[in-house]
Design an enzyme around this catalytic site. Sequence first.
Site, PDB file in Angstrom:
ATOM      1  N   ASP A 113       7.355   2.983  -0.714  1.00 13.52           N
ATOM      2  CA  ASP A 113       6.433   2.903  -1.569  1.00 13.52           C
ATOM      3  C   ASP A 113       6.925   3.637  -2.746  1.00 13.52           C
ATOM      4  O   ASP A 113       6.625   3.485  -4.017  1.00 13.52           O
ATOM      5  CB  ASP A 113       4.901   3.826  -0.990  1.00 13.52           C
ATOM      6  CG  ASP A 113       4.326   3.065   0.070  1.00 13.52           C
ATOM      7  OD1 ASP A 113       4.580   3.067   1.088  1.00 13.52           O
ATOM      8  OD2 ASP A 113       3.200   2.403  -0.344  1.00 13.52           O
ATOM      9  N   ASP A 131       0.093   4.030   0.000  1.00 23.03           N
ATOM     10  CA  ASP A 131       0.142   5.014   0.934  1.00 23.03           C
ATOM     11  C   ASP A 131       1.475   5.568   0.707  1.00 23.03           C
ATOM     12  O   ASP A 131       1.998   5.471   1.852  1.00 23.03           O
ATOM     13  CB  ASP A 131      -0.415   4.461   2.335  1.00 23.03           C
ATOM     14  CG  ASP A 131       0.832   3.330   2.651  1.00 23.03           C
ATOM     15  OD1 ASP A 131       0.764   3.123   3.991  1.00 23.03           O
ATOM     16  OD2 ASP A 131       1.406   2.764   1.985  1.00 23.03           O
ATOM     17  N   ASP A 163       7.777  -2.569   0.188  1.00 24.76           N
ATOM     18  CA  ASP A 163       7.029  -2.516  -1.246  1.00 24.76           C
ATOM     19  C   ASP A 163       7.990  -2.643  -2.372  1.00 24.76           C
ATOM     20  O   ASP A 163       7.211  -3.268  -3.241  1.00 24.76           O
ATOM     21  CB  ASP A 163       6.438  -0.943  -1.213  1.00 24.76           C
ATOM     22  CG  ASP A 163       5.465  -0.662   0.037  1.00 24.76           C
ATOM     23  OD1 ASP A 163       5.523   0.482   0.548  1.00 24.76           O
ATOM     24  OD2 ASP A 163       5.033  -1.761   0.515  1.00 24.76           O
TER      25      ASP A 163
HETATM   26  O1  RIB Z   1       4.749  -2.660   7.041  1.00 24.37           O
HETATM   27  C1  RIB Z   1       5.238  -2.184   6.066  1.00 24.37           C
HETATM   28  C2  RIB Z   1       4.274  -1.494   4.927  1.00 24.37           C
HETATM   29  O2  RIB Z   1       3.323  -0.527   5.697  1.00 24.37           O
HETATM   30  C3  RIB Z   1       4.954  -0.734   3.996  1.00 24.37           C
HETATM   31  O3  RIB Z   1       4.003  -0.810   2.695  1.00 24.37           O
HETATM   32  C4  RIB Z   1       4.824   0.808   4.387  1.00 24.37           C
HETATM   33  O4  RIB Z   1       4.785   1.741   3.233  1.00 24.37           O
HETATM   34  C5  RIB Z   1       3.680   0.769   5.150  1.00 24.37           C
HETATM   35  O5  RIB Z   1       2.564   1.011   4.168  1.00 24.37           O
HETATM   36 CA    CA Z   2       3.034   1.208   1.711  1.00 22.79          CA
END
Ligand code: RIB
Ligand code: CA
Length: 314
Positions: free
Chosen positions: A14, A9, A242
Amino acid sequence: MRRILLDTDTAGDDTIAIMMALKAKDAVLEGITINCGNVDFDQHVKNALYTIQVAGKSGKVPVYPGARNPLLRTFRTVEEVHGNDGMGNSNFPLARQRAESKHAVDAIVETINSNPGEIDFVEIAPMTNLALAIKKDPGIVKKIRRFYFMGGANQYLGNTTPAAEFNIWVDPDAAKIVMESGLHPTMLGWEICMRHGILGPGEIADIEKIGTTESKFFLAVNRQVRRYMKQEYKQDGIVCTDSLTMAVVLNPRVATETRQRFVEVDNTYGPSRGATIVDELGILKKKPNTKVVYSASGVLFRKMLLTMLNGGLV
Ligand code: RIB
Ligand code: CA
């Protein structure tokens, strides 16, 4: 050579996970599938395409749009964490590359069926795409080589509700399908990120001195996260979630302690919806279904991150 399919996402950290995969010496990023989560879905697609361009791999990695919403319930995005664009309000230009017309779920099923036993699936988002792919073709479970996810919290407070971490909270119904599918994931929870993945002000200042495209991008996309950490956690730092997970994928030595545990997801509609319940004492007498990361090497992670931010390969 590792072959990775990454579900994201795409916002904030990310993008750093994507970049690490693109700059891995012995891994190929076969494709990126986009899931709902952090910010506006179409912005996730733009962010993934732009990240590929910043990494110098424009046109080399297909991006497949997937689930715009969780399986059953609505959710809220978290622009307060990542900025309205998910990139620290950097308002980057559109990338040259365009997303694929093929849906992420079809891309997941086809990629895994065409490469049985070859693909490592890395999940750094809510699990809607993966759950739908498993429902579409349950046979892919046995054909995925390894499955890793960033999500949940092992005996630790959530970051979205007191009980739930965001990736699981957005779609606990999908997470339950995945956790019960027989995939046997490696789980990296929020607690590991909070204990080993927070870059402090001194480390950030060192990154500010680097001056490469990668380091400037890292600081830009994490600009809002730093503000959010100060405001909500009263801590000056950038929490890497991530990218820490991708470091574990690329270098298993980063996960310094792992334990086999039975883990289940609470998808009921009460205050603990989205919790990941780790049966630490084996009370349920159920066969462990997850390799849970209990500790990670912050030193090794930082070494990999800084190598990449200095323009090197990890
Ligand atoms: O809780 C952190 C996660 O949630 C990470 O992957 C952030 O990008 C969101 O997706
Ligand atoms: Ca994420």
